[in-house]
Design an enzyme around this catalytic site. Structure first.
Site, PDB file in Angstrom:
ATOM      1  CD  GLU A 164      -5.742   8.453  11.140  1.00 23.00           C
ATOM      2  OE1 GLU A 164      -5.234   7.338  11.280  1.00 23.00           O
ATOM      3  OE2 GLU A 164      -6.009   8.937  10.018  1.00 23.00           O
ATOM      4  CE  LYS A 178      -2.991   2.752   3.026  1.00 27.94           C
ATOM      5  NZ  LYS A 178      -3.642   2.861   4.345  1.00 27.94           N
TER       6      LYS A 178
END
Length: 418
Positions: free
Chosen positions: A226, A181
């Site tokens: 976040e 990723k």
């Protein structure tokens, strides 16, 4: 103001004098900000305002976070603190923002304000900080926030076509098993009006995204959903976000979007990469750290996120700055394996991320602190403002879909400036 040389352990740090006093509620925090240099950490109307600079520490390079942690410990050891409240957010603390990349031209900063205003449920306080002595006590004045200003945002170093090509290249590399990723970002840039009051941008973000961390440090502003890491009296927690989808246009389509996200193999894979990255980084400091068994869908005004909460107890006395250094960069903002992802980011992103996707937050004298990943953010400097947004790229990614995801993630900043 003290410069970056203090990171050299051979140079003495200044002896700060710190005093915290309980005060009546001063009301909303944003009007208390310095319009020229707003310093803020806030969620749901509660948090910290900083005024002035008693001490400024700057760091660069691959050791910027470990140097910051070590220097902060020296500053704390040399300080004289009077803090009858002795709770999270009182006493000596610094507000900070760190560059994403080791080679960034953007400095990383810790700023100890001269005055800190804290506001929590049922309690407000003022902390004064000086070198050697304290300035006389005075209640900060309320300065009305200017009307919102408008900025036309244009593509920066990476056009829409350029971003699609970068995503396609990344997918090819992932399918060739070079990595699992990578998170690719792009930038948009606008010209600020003369004498723009950044507080109006901050106020708009805080109003539109009250459940996010709204921050302003050294011209770097945003509202991040976040939590990179939070440390409070030996407990550590984090909220991991990876995988996202646009909100629906009505209740039915909105629920369908949330369900599709929760059952998407692509998004679940991306999310697990991010969760395992955080757990692996924290286990050395909190061996029993755990994450939510199943990710939950987190609803924000502009999109849905897959989210997992992480919790544990620290066993080695680490400070929040120590953990920032251990965690950054997570798979949610870099990729996995980390080193391979960072190399591909350097290859495919034709710009310096600056403080975007780096840690932003605050650290206290006991090592407590709250740090977010600097998402939904923009850097104001020299009359311009640059915003950033990224998407996690895995083998199943489609360039057009990832471009649309970045457009969704630009919305908080873009709409606040329109």
């Amino acid at each position: 103001m003290i410069g970056p040389a203090l990171s050299d352990p051979g140079i003495p740090v200044p002896s700060l004098v710190v005093e915290t006093t309980e005060t009546a509620d001063l009301g909303p925090l944003v009007p208390l900000l310095d319009r020229g240099h707003p310093l803020l950490w806030m969620r749901r109307g509660f948090g910290l305002v900083g005024l002035g600079e008693a001490l400024r520490l700057e760091f660069t390079g691959p050791t910027r976070m470990t140097e910051a942690a070590a220097t902060w410990q020296r500053v704390v050891a040399a300080a004289t603190v009077t803090d009858p409240l002795a709770r999270t957010g009182t006493g000596l603390l610094a507000m900070g923002a760190f560059a994403f990349a080791d080679h960034s031209d953007q400095t990383s900063v810790l700023i100890v304000p001269s005055v800190i205003i804290g506001r929590d449920k049922g309690l407000s306080w003022v902390t004064r900080i000086g070198v050697g002595e304290l300035a006389p006590m005075s209640i900060p004045s309320i300065d009305p926030v200017d009307e919102p200003f408008r900025v036309t945002l244009e593509p920066g170093s990476l056009s829409a076509d350029g971003y699609r090509a970068a995503v396609a290249s990344a997918v090819s590399r992932i399918r060739a098993h070079e990595l699992n990723k990578v998170v690719l970002a792009r930038d948009i840039v606008g010209r600020l009006p003369d004498h723009a009051d950044l507080r109006s941008l901050i106020a708009t973000l805080a109003l539109g995204y009250p459940d996010c961390w709204t921050f302003s440090v050294d011209g770097f502003v945003g509202s991040s959903p976040e939590t990179l890491v939070s440390v409070d009296n030996g407990s550590v927690s984090a909220r991991v976000l990876a995988g996202s989808a646009a909100r629906g246009t009505d209740e039915s389509s909105d629920q369908e979007a949330a369900t599709a996200l929760a059952t998407s193999a692509k998004d679940q894979d991306e999310h697990q990469f991010a969760v395992q990255s955080v757990l692996a980084s924290l286990r050395a400091h909190s061996p029993n750290v755990t994450a939510s068994e199943v990710p939950f869908t987190l609803k924000l005004p502009n999109l849905w996120h897959l989210a997992s909460d992480v919790d544990g107890e620290l066993t080695d006395g680490s400070t929040s700055l120590d953990l920032v250094s251990a965690l950054h960069p997570t798979a949610a903002v870099a990729g996995t394996p980390t080193a391979d992802a960072l190399r591909l980011i350097d290859e495919l992103e034709p710009f310096d991320r600056g403080r975007y996707a780096g840690p932003v937050g605050w650290v206290g004298a006991r090592g407590d602190g709250e740090w977010a990943i600097a998402l939904r953010s923009a850097q104001a400097a020299s009359g311009t403002i640059t915003a950033y947004a990224g998407a996690g790229i895995v083998a199943e990614s489609a360039p057009e879909r990832e471009l649309l995801e970045t457009r969704m993630k630009f919305r908080p900043i873009a709409e606040a400036l329109s």
